[in-house]
Design a protein around this motif. Structure first.
Motif, PDB file in Angstrom:
ATOM      1  N   GLU A 109       0.546  -1.261   0.175  1.00 43.45           N
ATOM      2  CA  GLU A 109      -0.353   0.011   0.246  1.00 43.45           C
ATOM      3  C   GLU A 109       0.802   1.494   0.109  1.00 43.45           C
ATOM      4  O   GLU A 109       0.812   2.076  -1.316  1.00 43.45           O
ATOM      5  N   ALA A 110       2.266   0.914   1.291  1.00 35.40           N
ATOM      6  CA  ALA A 110       2.959   2.376   0.801  1.00 35.40           C
ATOM      7  C   ALA A 110       2.992   2.524  -0.724  1.00 35.40           C
ATOM      8  O   ALA A 110       3.421   3.700  -0.479  1.00 35.40           O
ATOM      9  N   ALA A 111       3.754   1.324  -1.309  1.00 37.99           N
ATOM     10  CA  ALA A 111       4.640   1.141  -2.557  1.00 37.99           C
ATOM     11  C   ALA A 111       3.692   1.961  -4.033  1.00 37.99           C
ATOM     12  O   ALA A 111       4.076   3.039  -4.010  1.00 37.99           O
ATOM     13  N   THR A 112       2.672   1.515  -3.275  1.00 43.10           N
ATOM     14  CA  THR A 112       1.455   2.157  -4.186  1.00 43.10           C
ATOM     15  C   THR A 112       1.142   3.143  -3.764  1.00 43.10           C
ATOM     16  O   THR A 112       1.217   3.970  -4.926  1.00 43.10           O
ATOM     17  N   GLY A 113       1.249   3.946  -2.910  1.00 40.49           N
ATOM     18  CA  GLY A 113       0.812   5.666  -2.659  1.00 40.49           C
ATOM     19  C   GLY A 113       1.902   5.721  -3.162  1.00 40.49           C
ATOM     20  O   GLY A 113       2.054   7.133  -3.519  1.00 40.49           O
TER      21      GLY A 113
END
Length: 182
Positions: free
Chosen positions: A152-156
């Motif tokens: 999620e953090a990488a996607t964000g």
């Protein structure tokens, strides 16, 4: 018999008075006393023999009674000895049986303790395995959660970078390139 003797003694006395006077005691002369003594002797002998037989018969009966009592006592003693021997055998058998029961109980107790130890060891091993499985599941869940948050953090972060560096023109050129590559 006595009356015959007395008659004879009186007849002899009467004949003697005719010849000379003899000394008498209680009206009997020496021959009368001899006849009285013989008569008394025979009476004592006859009745004494009967009394002797009765006395011997009574003694024999008492001896027989005593022997009978002794035989009964010997029989009772034999029975008592047999009962004592039987009681001793029963006591020995009971003691042996009690020892066997105690030994059997000890073996059963040892078997129960050994089974309990084995069951306890199995239970501890199962619980340890369950705990390790739970720990492994918790670790996997934590890793999965961490991966999801990382994704999620990488996607964000990627979204933010892409949004910051690409604008609508750059998007259009990328879409065109992708379509051309197909």
């Amino acid at each position: 018999m006595i009356s015959t003797l007395l008659f004879l003694s009186e007849a002899a006395e009467g004949a003697e008075h005719a010849e000379h006077a003899e000394a008498t005691l209680l009206g009997l002369g020496p021959e009368g006393w001899v006849y009285a003594g013989i008569t008394l002797f025979f009476l004592i002998a006859i009745f004494g023999a009967k009394a002797h037989r009765q006395l011997l018969g009574a003694l024999d009966a008492q001896i027989a009674e005593t022997r009978k009592s002794l035989d009964e006592a010997a029989a009772i003693r034999g029975e008592a000895e047999a009962l004592l021997a039987s009681a001793k055998k029963q006591q020995a058998a009971s003691a042996k049986e009690a020892a066997e029961i105690l030994e059997h109980a000890q073996h059963e107790a040892e078997a129960i303790v050994a089974k309990a130890k084995a069951d306890t060891a199995d239970l501890v091993a199962r619980r340890a395995k369950m705990a390790q499985d739970k720990i492994g599941a918790a670790e996997r869940a934590a890793v999965d959660a961490l991966r999801a948050k990382t994704a999620e953090a990488a996607t964000g972060a990627a979204r933010g970078l892409i949004a910051a560096q690409h604008d609508a023109k750059a998007d259009k050129s990328l879409v065109d390139e992708a379509i051309a590559g197909l």
